[in-house]
Each structure stands twice: as C-alpha cells, then as structure tokens.
Design an enzyme around this catalytic site. Structure first.
Site, PDB file in Angstrom:
ATOM      1  N   GLU A 378      34.770  44.275  38.596  1.00 55.37           N
ATOM      2  CA  GLU A 378      33.611  43.827  37.819  1.00 55.37           C
ATOM      3  C   GLU A 378      32.532  44.894  37.675  1.00 55.37           C
ATOM      4  OE1 GLU A 378      33.825  39.007  38.394  1.00 55.37           O
ATOM      5  OE2 GLU A 378      32.294  40.119  39.520  1.00 55.37           O
ATOM      6  N   GLU A 459      40.544  36.583  36.919  1.00 56.12           N
ATOM      7  CA  GLU A 459      39.744  35.575  37.608  1.00 56.12           C
ATOM      8  C   GLU A 459      39.280  34.551  36.581  1.00 56.12           C
ATOM      9  OE1 GLU A 459      36.474  36.773  40.125  1.00 56.12           O
ATOM     10  OE2 GLU A 459      37.462  38.653  40.684  1.00 56.12           O
TER      11      GLU A 459
END
Length: 745
Positions: A378, A459
């Site tokens: 991320e 995710e």
C-alpha cells in the site's frame, strides 16, 4: 555438513550491556522459539517489547571445530540482531523476517565459548517496515529456530532448482550449486529422488574455486506435476567433494507452470480462479514465537477447512514450517517483503532490496510460491525504488512473476502483475463518493491502463467492516454478504485472476488501529482460528465431494435482530437445496440464490418472506419454536442442523487439534473450547470464565484462566521436551469439570 540444534540452553535477560558479551548472564532459562515479552489477549501495551533484550548460551568446544567452518544459523529474530562470540562481534542482521548466519570459526577456542545475541524490539526507522505506523505488531525475540552448522572449508552456500518446460512429456531439471570458501578441485554429484525415496536420476560436474556449478538433467520421463490437488514433490540431494572435505545439501521441488495472464491465472495449462485469505504469523500471548506444529496447522486450516487455494504472507516472509506445509498440501502462496505503506530514505530502500534478495534466495525452490511481492504494501509510487526491487527479483528468479500491492488507482505498473487492494466494498456508505454499492471496481478503473494486464485483488473487506464473533446477528449477515459479493464478482470476471481477502484471523495491533482493544477484528476467524460465520463464505465454495457445508447465518433467537425473527435466513452451503423445518412442520425447500449470486460455485440459500406467510414463523409475542435446517444433494439428505428455541448451556466441548506432540521438537497443539447448547450449537453470548490446569510434560501458552467470547475460547499447549502423558483439566461454574489426555512422544 553436520547440524545440531541451538534451540535449548539459552539464558535470557532484559536490556543489553556490552560487558555481557564476555561474561555469563544471570537471567531466565529459555528455549527457542522465544517471545521476549508475553502479552495479554487484548488491551495490551505494545511498547512493552520495544527495547533491547539479550540471549546467551555456551557452545562447548568440539574437536570437529578444528577442520570445519562453524556457523550459528538463525531462522528469524526481531529485530536488528547482533551476535558476539567470546566478545567479538560476528554478525549483524537488521531484518526481522529472514534468516542469517553468524560465522564463528575464527573466534572459537578450547573450552566453553560464549555466544551472545542482542535483539532490539524498538521500531527503528532505519529498518523496514518501520518509520511510520504499521497495522500489526512486530514482537521482539528470537522467535524462530536456531542451529549449529559445521561444513568443510569449501561448502555449499545455496542450491537453486529450476524446471524449464514442466509440461513437456520428458522433463528437465537445472541445478545451480553456489559454493563458498577456499579449495580447488571441487566436484558435485546430484541425485534426484521421488517422494518415496526412489532414485530418479543423477549427474556430476566439476567447477573452479569459489564458483557456482551448474548441472542439467534431461530426459526425465514418467514424472508427475505439482498441482493444488496433487502436490507431488521431488528431492534433490547434492554432494560436494573437494580436498577440504565433503558437504551435502538437499531441497524439495516440483514440476509446475504458474502464470498470471490478461485472461486470468493459469496453473499447469488450466485456468484456475484464486480464492484465498491474507495471513499474519502472530498468535495470542506468544506473538510470533510458535513453532512447527502451529505454523503447519494454519496452512491446513486455510486449505482443508476454508477451501482456499492461495494465501498471501502479509506483510513479510513467514515461517519455513508454514511454507513447507503449503508445498505439501498444495496451497499457493503470494510471498512479499516486509513493509506497510511507509517508505524510508535511500538507505532504507537499499535494505528493502536486500530483503527481496533474502526472501527469494530462501524460498526460490518452493513450488507453492507463484509470485513475489516486491513493493511495500500500500505504498505510493516510487519509480527508481521499484525498478530496483523488480530488477533484483527478476535477476534472482526469472521463472516467477512479480507483483506490487497498491491501494491507489492508476499506480505505475513496474511489476508483471497489477496487484490491487480494492476496498470499494464499504465505500458506498460515504455519500461524498456518490457511488452505488459495488463489490469490485473494473480492472480498467483501478489500473488506469488502456490495455489489459494480469490482475489480482490482494485485499478486500477487513477494516471496512470489522466484525467480532459475538457481534449482533445482522452484522454477521452483512459481514458474510460482503465477502460473498466480492467472491461472486471475482468468479464472474475473467479479467480478475482471483481475490485474497483481508483476512484469515483477527490479530493484535498498535493503538493506532483496531477496536481500541489492540485487536483488529478483521478476520473470518478469531485470533484462536475459530471460524466466524464469514469463514463459511469460503468453505461453502468447495466441491461437496470433499465435505458438505451447511451453516445457517443465525444465532436463532427471536429478539437478536432489530425487528425480531431470523428472516431473511442465509444458509451458507454447497448443497443443491435446503429445507427449513419450523415447529416440526416443513416450511419450504429452497435452492441457491442464483439471482443475487450468479457466479459463485455455490451460492447461498436465502429463505425470506417470499417463501411463507408471516404467521408460519410465529409473530412477536407468540411462542418461539425450535427449528431444523436440512441439506440435500441430488434429492438425498446429506446434512442436518437443529436449533433450540430455548438454548441452554449443556456441554463444554474440548477440541484439541491433535492427540500427540513431538517432545523433542517441543511442539505446540491448539485446543478449542466451545460452550454448546442441547443441539450442539455454540452459545455466543455466554461470558463464562474457564480455569485450566496441566499435568505432565507440557505447559500452557498464556494464562490459566480464559474467557469464552462468541461461544468459544482457545489456548495452546507446548511440550516441554520430555515424553509422557499430558492431562489437561478444564473447570468452570456452568459446566462439569473435564479432563482430556494427550501424549508427548
């Protein structure tokens, strides 16, 4: 090569003083794996381990040391490890997730040799993943195993095995044997063996001093592929001979072809949708410090219980025991480097490139691993940084693709696969986005690219809808629905190779995250790996020939939902049809809801007011009645669940994962406690304290009192090293005392 365990006989002390490297410590006697600070299940203080600690043990002189190189190998220590032998520093390893070796040879002496290890649990901003906030804990300690390794003056540093064209009728194996040390006239012999130990082929080659020796074995016929349903492993045994002596090394490998394409993921020539979950390597109380049996059990739960075919090692390389089991049972792996959103300076980035190298060199022979994660999870784009991490990965292992997990759309693609954390499910609740409810965004929207690229969702859900095992039933239904909707969208879109949900189980975290109790309740299972309802969104997708699933998403109580009753009743199942019986009367036989979930292999059955009149289920104020849910396949009853109108505490189930523990390995075994009613269903709102006592060669990991939450609790037992009978006694005020017996063998 000769190896002996270094797991036992350590002295442990808090803090560090340089004088300790030359004098015996006074401290606690411990064995590895070891957690520097055991923490409570919830409301813990993560600052308590963020400081230095010292481990020390004696290595007695061995005459074999005279003509061997001697190493102390550590599989993992958190973090910034420094090693001294007899006061001389022999190793420094900052990364907390990859193995390292301390070369002891030049500092050994006759008599006792003092080996000292200082680790530092501080979140040092110079070491990945530190420097920002991270949503997990990095528990201090030498939390993986250690060994003493003796090798001759020229030894095998590493072995790399490749299987080009694995789908060909006759197969080829390429082996590169990397050497270290000093000696001329080296020769290498390689023997390939089947899982049963039968010899398949052998080859020999010679090389110059300090080089790699490459061997090629062609014409291998009659060999099986490694696949998720038939994970056939072969063994390569290498013997190095030189004037310095003989060294040996072996590893396992498999023949398989795994590719992410613009049309999806392909394994051994057949398209396969990837369905999986992310996994942290933490455990309650002991942090990272649990060994072989615990690590393997997690892989078994993911594959065998939850029907996943892939796991992501979020967000760091994980235990070899976990990965060994993935290789053996056919669970695919997305393995990635340490990191969480933050990127440090150039020195920090260089250390990350070193982490890429260490991860790949440790695990490049594993057939289960299908993609390397070479981007900080991320993180924002950084062209030069990620050009380098990809370069390192491709140079070390051109046989696997790279991925880089991002959560920003139109991120620069430097990897082979666009790997995306897509949390659009849940964002619909934000009116500022003016977006209707949707499960996944299109590949075109997230990549921002005009042309299709290989695409994997890494995710979803998780923090968008955290759900505790004891949360209200309507929240449980919504939690399940969100997972089902993403899975349905994935199965229905050929552009998506697969989805890896956030996450396998709840995990302890920093005070910046979670529910204030230092737990992120993001999992489809509890911290004890006990399934929540959402776990059955995954397990119900399995073929019923491998196990029938029939899980109504209900606590079956009249007043649990906001408006009362249990409708709509969602049943997670791989059955063809489901019957609901209420008060001994058939209400309706209902099939899977293909209108709402058209793409799932096994859509849930949803029974609602369309199927019967309100008075058939009893209105508010009328007597609540018992019920049964029955599953059918091809018209034949295959499963039945009963629900009591007046559930009462009836039995405390004690369910260990295994009946035996290996004493010498100091194995751990998980034990689950479940408070059950007269129909065998968990009582989710029974806050019962349970007292535990252990007799025999095992010890509890964690406290001797546990509280039921969501109808269950768990604990682990660790063998202490001796053989014998282990007796566990469980006592509480609501249930009769019970004793179970295990064996340490």
């Amino acid at each position: 090569m000769r190896e002996t365990s270094l797991n036992h006989g350590w002295t442990f002390a808090e803090g560090f003083d340089p004088s300790w490297t030359t004098a015996p410590l006074s401290g606690q006697s411990v064995s590895l794996p070891h957690n520097a600070v055991d923490l409570p299940w919830s409301y813990l203080n993560e600052k308590s381990y963020q400081r230095p600690f010292t481990y020390q043990r004696v290595i007695p002189w061995d005459e074999a040391f005279r003509d061997h190189e001697v190493f102390a190998d550590f599989e993992g220590a958190m973090a910034d490890s420094r090693v001294w032998l007899n006061g001389e520093e022999v190793a420094h390893h900052p990364d907390g997730y990859t193995p390292f070796a301390a070369r002891l040879t030049r500092h050994l002496r006759a008599g006792d040799n003092l080996l000292t290890v200082r680790i530092d649990g501080s979140e040092n901003p110079a070491i990945p993943p530190f420097g920002g906030q991270i949503d997990y804990l990095t528990y201090a300690g030498i939390y993986r195993e250690a060994r003493l390794r003796l090798v001759p003056g020229l030894w095998i540093e590493r072995l790399k095995i490749e299987t080009p064209e694995p789908l060909a009728a006759t197969k080829t194996v390429l082996l590169r044997v990397d050497l270290s040390g000093a000696a001329a006239g080296a020769s290498v012999e390689v023997m390939l063996r089947s899982t049963a130990g039968d010899e398949i082929a052998r080859a020999e080659a010679t090389g110059a001093e300090g080089t790699s020796i490459t061997l090629r074995i062609d014409g291998l016929a009659g060999l099986a592929l490694w696949d998720i349903d038939s994970p056939v492993l072969y063994h390569a045994e290498v013997r190095l001979t030189s004037p310095a002596g003989t060294d040996r090394l072996s590893d396992r490998f498999g023949f398989r072809e795994a590719r992410f394409t613009v049309d999806g993921f392909v394994l051994n020539g057949r398209k396969l949708k990837l369905m999986g979950l992310n996994r942290h390597q933490s455990f309650p109380y002991s942090g990272y410090a649990q060994g072989r049996m615990s690590q393997r059990r997690d892989a078994e739960i993911l594959k065998n219980d939850l029907a996943c075919n892939i796991v992501r090692t979020s967000h760091y390389p994980q235990s070899r025991h976990f990965l060994d089991c993935c290789d053996e049972i056919g669970l695919l792996v997305f393995e990635e480097i340490p990191g969480w959103q933050h990127m440090g300076d150039l020195a920090w980035q260089k250390e990350t490139a070193n982490n890429v190298r260490a991860m790949i060199e440790r695990d490049w022979n594993r057939p289960a691993i299908i993609i390397w994660g070479v981007r900080i999870n991320e993180s924002l784009d950084n062209h030069d940084f990620y050009v380098e991490t990809n370069r390192v990965a491709r140079e070390l292992d051109p046989t696997r693709q790279t991925g880089g997990v991002r959560f920003i759309a139109a991120s620069e693609l430097l990897e082979d696969v666009y790997t995306m954390n897509d949390f659009v499910m849940g964002q619909f609740e934000n009116p500022l986005l003016n977006r209707p409810r949707m499960a996944l965004r299109s590949r075109r929207e997230t990549t921002g690219l005009p042309a299709p690229v290989p695409y994997l969702v890494t995710e979803y859900n998780g923090h968008m809808y955290p759900t505790k095992a004891w949360d209200q039933e309507q929240r449980q239904v919504e939690h399940v629905t969100r997972h089902l909707e993403v899975l349905d969208a994935m199965f229905g879109d050929d552009a998506v190779s697969g989805c890896i949900g956030w996450c396998f189980y709840d995990y302890n975290t920093h005070s910046d995250f979670g529910s204030g109790d230092r737990i992120c309740h993001h999992g489809v299972a509890t911290v004890f790996r006990e399934p929540k309802f959402a776990a059955y969104a995954y397990s119900s997708q399995r073929d019923p020939s491998t196990g029938v699933v029939l899980e109504p998403v209900t606590f079956f109580a009249r007043g649990e939902r906001n408006i009362g009753g249990v409708l709509p009743l969602m049943v997670l199942t791989n059955c063809d049809e489901v019957e609901l019986h209420y008060s001994n009367r058939l209400v309706k036989r209902v099939g899977p809801d293909r209108t709402r979930f058209p793409h799932l292999p096994h859509a849930p059955v949803i029974i609602d007011h369309r199927h019967f009149a309100p008075e058939e289920m009893g209105l508010w104020g009328q007597a609540w009645q018992s019920s049964e849910v029955v599953g059918f396949i091809n018209g034949v009853e295959v499963a039945r669940r009963a629900f009591a109108a007046n559930p009462l505490p009836t039995r405390l189930e004690i369910a260990p994962d295994a009946a035996t523990l290996e004493a010498a390995a100091r194995d751990e075994v998980r034990v689950i406690l479940r408070a059950l009613d007269q129909c065998g269903n968990k009582l989710p709102f029974l806050p019962e304290m349970v007292n535990l006592s252990v007799a025999g060669p095992a010890q509890l990991i964690g406290p001797s009192q546990v509280m039921l939450a969501g109808g269950s609790a768990g604990f682990w037992l660790r063998a202490t090293g001796d053989r014998g009978e282990i007796r566990v006694t469980v006592q509480s005020t609501r249930f009769a005392a019970q004793e179970i017996t295990l064996q340490a063998v």
